[in-house]
Design an enzyme around this catalytic site. Structure first.
Site, PDB file in Angstrom:
ATOM      1  CG  ASP A 151     -26.513 -19.787  -9.301  1.00 52.03           C
ATOM      2  OD1 ASP A 151     -27.565 -20.407  -9.093  1.00 52.03           O
ATOM      3  OD2 ASP A 151     -26.483 -18.648  -9.801  1.00 52.03           O
ATOM      4  CE  LYS A 275     -29.698 -17.980  -9.810  1.00 51.99           C
ATOM      5  NZ  LYS A 275     -28.708 -17.252 -10.635  1.00 51.99           N
ATOM      6  CB  CYS A 320     -26.222 -15.507  -8.046  1.00 52.15           C
ATOM      7  SG  CYS A 320     -26.105 -15.240  -9.836  1.00 52.15           S
TER       8      CYS A 320
END
Length: 379
Positions: A151, A275, A320
């Protein structure tokens, strides 16, 4: 009888050994031997039935002979955090060896207790066992390394959810040159880029709380603030949810990777994983949603490439990155977090998550250690 034939259907083309009728569901023939001990402790015993589809055989306890339909065996083992499996039973050259093969490929440390098995054909037994031994020897010389870049998106660097706005005031952009250097100087076999990829009506957005009011356990919206944790009772499942500002909406520049992040042009060595695409459940981990209900394709993709070791970088350490590390470890990957190539939101949460993962067995290292680690283990 015992010939091997090829069936072209009805569901798929498959080779099949023709056995006499055996183990028909519900018959005494299919029952366990009367003298076989079965513990009465139900929470330590699992029963797996296989070969239930009339149109394809299943030697392995993990999946059918074409690998199309899986049993619940792998999921059950992972629920119990199993790392090592020891195989006994019948027949060595078919169901035992097939189960061992799948266990090995699913990254379990796999042992066949040879004198606790019996088989059909001596030569086939030897051939299967030698093949399985060769796989283990081959694996020692073929560690496969993946770098997972979690990310590194504009939303966490310059957007509404920029880490610099968090309590730790960390700058997400600082990981970019470190990750770039790793990609360009370390011989990773695979590089994975993950993305938060939310629809506008996503459950994690504070701005959507009014439209989801009927699912709130506590209906007093006026008391709820951004970054609070609430409990939603639906629409799909009950879930706890931190309310984040709107971020990483699919297809926007906010959801794009940072412009200076290096992305290799070698498509054979690059995977992109999105995701958080379901509006009704969040996904911190790149492997599965927060409820563990829906998996991404990451685990399947890593296994297609026979990955054994994963190295994690990116944003945010305490959400994450740590969630992805936790799942990677539980999926039996050798898991490393490259600490100086991550940034997070809250120092206390970062330290708590990293300490917990260290206790599990996840290794927390620095970028300058990666080359030595890979050089040591790459044969």
């Amino acid at each position: 009888m015992f010939d091997e034939v090829t069936y072209t259907g009805p569901k798929l083309k498959t080779k099949q050994v023709l056995w006499p009728t055996h183990c028909v569901q519900g018959t005494e023939d299919a029952a366990l031997h009367k003298n076989l001990y079965v513990p009465s402790t139900n929470n330590k015993v699992i029963h797996i039935t296989k070969g239930t589809d009339p149109d394809i055989d299943s030697y392995s306890a993990f999946m059918d002979n074409r690998g199309v339909r899986k049993t619940e065996f792998d999921d059950k083992l992972r629920e119990h955090n199993v790392k090592h499996v020891f195989l006994a039973g019948l027949a060595t050259d078919y169901c035992v060896s097939a189960t061992a093969f799948d266990a090995f490929n699913l990254n379990y440390n796999t042992y066949i207790i040879e004198d606790a098995t019996r088989g059909i054909d001596t030569q086939t037994i030897k051939t299967k066992l030698n093949h399985l031994k060769h796989l283990e020897e081959k694996k020692l010389f073929e560690n496969v390394y993946a770098l997972i870049v979690v990310d590194v998106q504009n939303c966490f660097i310059t957007g509404n959810l920029a880490l610099s706005h968090g309590p730790a005031h960390q700058d997400g952009a600082e990981v970019v040159p470190i990750i770039n250097h790793l990609i360009k100087t370390i011989p990773f076999d695979l590089v994975v880029y993950t993305y938060d990829w939310h629809p506008p009506n996503h459950i994690s957005f504070f701005e959507n709380i009014k439209s989801r009011r009927k699912y709130l356990k506590d209906k007093k919206i006026r008391k709820i603030k951004m970054f609070d944790e609430v409990t939603y009772t639906g629409p799909k499942l009950k879930t706890k949810q931190i309310l984040w500002p709107t971020h990483c909406i699919q297809g926007t520049d906010d959801a794009s990777l940072h412009k200076n992040l290096y992305v290799s042009s070698n498509n054979n060595k690059v995977i992109h994983i999105r995701k958080g695409t379901d509006p009704d459940i969040d996904s911190y981990s790149a492997f599965m949603d927060n409820g563990g209900v829906i998996r991404t394709e990451l685990d399947d993709k890593l296994r297609e490439h026979n990955v054994t070791h994963v190295f994690l970088t990116g944003l945010a350490t305490d959400y994450c990155v740590s969630a992805t590390a936790y799942d990677a470890f539980n999926l039996n990957y050798n898991t490393y977090i490259i600490e100086d190539a991550t940034r997070g939101i809250d120092i206390d949460t970062i330290n708590t998550k990293l300490n917990y993962l260290k206790q599990l067995g996840v290794k927390v290292i620095q970028a300058n250690q990666v080359k030595r680690i890979i050089s040591t283990y790459r044969k």
